[in-house]
Every structure is written in structure tokens, then in C-alpha cells.
Scaffold this motif. Sequence first.
Motif, mmCIF file in Angstrom:
data_model
loop_
_atom_site.group_PDB
_atom_site.id
_atom_site.type_symbol
_atom_site.label_atom_id
_atom_site.label_comp_id
_atom_site.label_asym_id
_atom_site.label_seq_id
_atom_site.Cartn_x
_atom_site.Cartn_y
_atom_site.Cartn_z
ATOM 1 N N MET A 1 75.204 -19.588 98.871
ATOM 2 C CA MET A 1 74.696 -19.936 98.109
ATOM 3 C C MET A 1 75.603 -20.540 96.519
ATOM 4 S SD MET A 1 74.799 -17.303 95.089
ATOM 5 C CE MET A 1 76.428 -16.517 95.221
ATOM 6 N N ARG A 2 74.747 -20.760 95.742
ATOM 7 C CA ARG A 2 75.420 -21.553 94.431
ATOM 8 C C ARG A 2 75.125 -20.702 92.852
ATOM 9 N NH1 ARG A 2 72.411 -26.645 92.999
ATOM 10 N NH2 ARG A 2 72.868 -26.589 91.343
ATOM 11 N N ILE A 3 75.780 -20.369 92.527
ATOM 12 C CA ILE A 3 75.506 -19.965 90.745
ATOM 13 C C ILE A 3 76.088 -20.558 89.735
ATOM 14 C CG2 ILE A 3 77.579 -18.336 91.565
ATOM 15 C CD1 ILE A 3 76.763 -16.253 89.811
ATOM 16 N N SER A 4 75.575 -20.871 89.240
ATOM 17 C CA SER A 4 75.489 -21.362 88.230
ATOM 18 C C SER A 4 75.277 -21.406 86.408
ATOM 19 C CB SER A 4 74.514 -23.290 87.949
ATOM 20 O OG SER A 4 73.531 -22.712 88.498
ATOM 21 N N ALA B 1 63.472 -11.915 96.110
ATOM 22 C CA ALA B 1 63.056 -13.401 96.347
ATOM 23 C C ALA B 1 63.623 -13.450 97.481
ATOM 24 C CB ALA B 1 64.547 -13.967 95.919
ATOM 25 N N GLN B 2 64.217 -12.897 98.325
ATOM 26 C CA GLN B 2 64.800 -13.018 100.160
ATOM 27 C C GLN B 2 63.174 -12.817 101.048
ATOM 28 O OE1 GLN B 2 67.752 -11.371 100.549
ATOM 29 N NE2 GLN B 2 69.436 -12.874 99.865
ATOM 30 N N ALA B 3 62.519 -11.983 100.434
ATOM 31 C CA ALA B 3 61.552 -11.889 100.896
ATOM 32 C C ALA B 3 59.933 -12.515 101.016
ATOM 33 C CB ALA B 3 61.083 -10.014 100.980
ATOM 34 N N LEU C 1 70.311 -18.680 98.542
ATOM 35 C CA LEU C 1 69.797 -18.935 97.256
ATOM 36 C C LEU C 1 70.510 -19.490 96.365
ATOM 37 C CD1 LEU C 1 68.457 -15.325 96.504
ATOM 38 C CD2 LEU C 1 67.071 -17.547 97.290
ATOM 39 N N GLU C 2 70.089 -20.423 95.436
ATOM 40 C CA GLU C 2 70.414 -20.929 94.486
ATOM 41 C C GLU C 2 70.340 -20.016 92.966
ATOM 42 O OE1 GLU C 2 69.392 -24.973 91.614
ATOM 43 O OE2 GLU C 2 68.733 -25.424 93.482
ATOM 44 N N VAL C 3 71.386 -19.950 92.212
ATOM 45 C CA VAL C 3 71.178 -18.777 91.165
ATOM 46 C C VAL C 3 71.262 -19.422 89.817
ATOM 47 C CG1 VAL C 3 71.722 -16.868 90.380
ATOM 48 C CG2 VAL C 3 71.099 -16.735 92.561
#
Length: 166
Positions: free
Chosen positions: A1-4, A102-104, A142-144
Motif C-alpha cells: 500500500m502506498r499513500i501520498s 475498489a478492491q472488489a 492499493l495506491e492511494v
Amino acid sequence: MRISTLQGDITRLAMDAIVNAANRTLLGGGGVDGAIHRAAGPELLAECRAIGGCPTGEARITRGYGLPARYVIHAVGPVWQGGTAGEDDLLASAYRHSLLLAQAHDIARIAFPAISTGIYGFPAERAARIAVAAILDHAAGLEVILVGFDAGSHATLRQAVDEARR
């Protein structure tokens, strides 16, 4: 997971999905909700009408139509009532439901605005901390990107991300 974080216009991002800070009708409104509906075009409104609304704390997904994003996830956050009406839990739930959708739908890259902090009056710093915590707990793989429209909202989101990383 990446958050920015990013300062800018969420409607211009080429992502798998962007999140709309929607109202319960899903039929558009002010702020980011109105901007997303205007940018996506009338097909978005037609699809939202067919959905028939969404309860506070939940989310629904539609196609992106005229947006560069493939999907729009419409998250309904709470109206701030002083913090004693379950607003924190409802806001966290709106983020969680968005991430589950999102994952679904095999979405890998998703952008969020600061849900409930505009006309709904949720305190921005509190909302940012809740958003980051929910994302860190539920966005595996996820990339968020958290998007602040102006410098102030971006700084608030950036601070919440930085605090969570400490």
C-alpha cells in the motif's frame, strides 16, 4: 500500500477511480460533488439516478464517463453535528466502504478528496486523521492519493500522512 498527497483538481486525475464526496441522493451538489458531476457529464447523473441513493457512511460505484478516471466511487460522509452523533465512525465507514468497492472492482489506484470537510463542516484536521487511519487499515495493495484542492487542505492532508508515518 502506498499513500501520498497532492494539491489539485481531482477531476483531472487519470486514476482507476476517484472518490466523490457525495450526498445521500448521489445526484450532485456543490464542491467536489458538483465538480465531478460537471466533468463526468450527464451520463453520470443518469447512472446515479438509477442507483437510488446511498446511506451515510456507505459508498456506491459508477463509471467515470467524461472523467480520465475509469470509475467514480461516491462516498457519503456525515454532516458534522459537534462530534456526538457518531460522525467519526460514519466518516471512517465511508472510507472503508470506498476501499472495499475498489478492491472488489480490481482498482489499483484511487484518489480521495477530504470527505465531509466542505459544506458538511467536519473539522479538517480530525477528518484527515480519520481518513489516513482508515486507509492504512483497509487499503492493502492499493495506491492511494489524498487530494487537497487548495494549499490549506493539502497541507492538512499532508500533515496527517506524515504523523501516521512517525
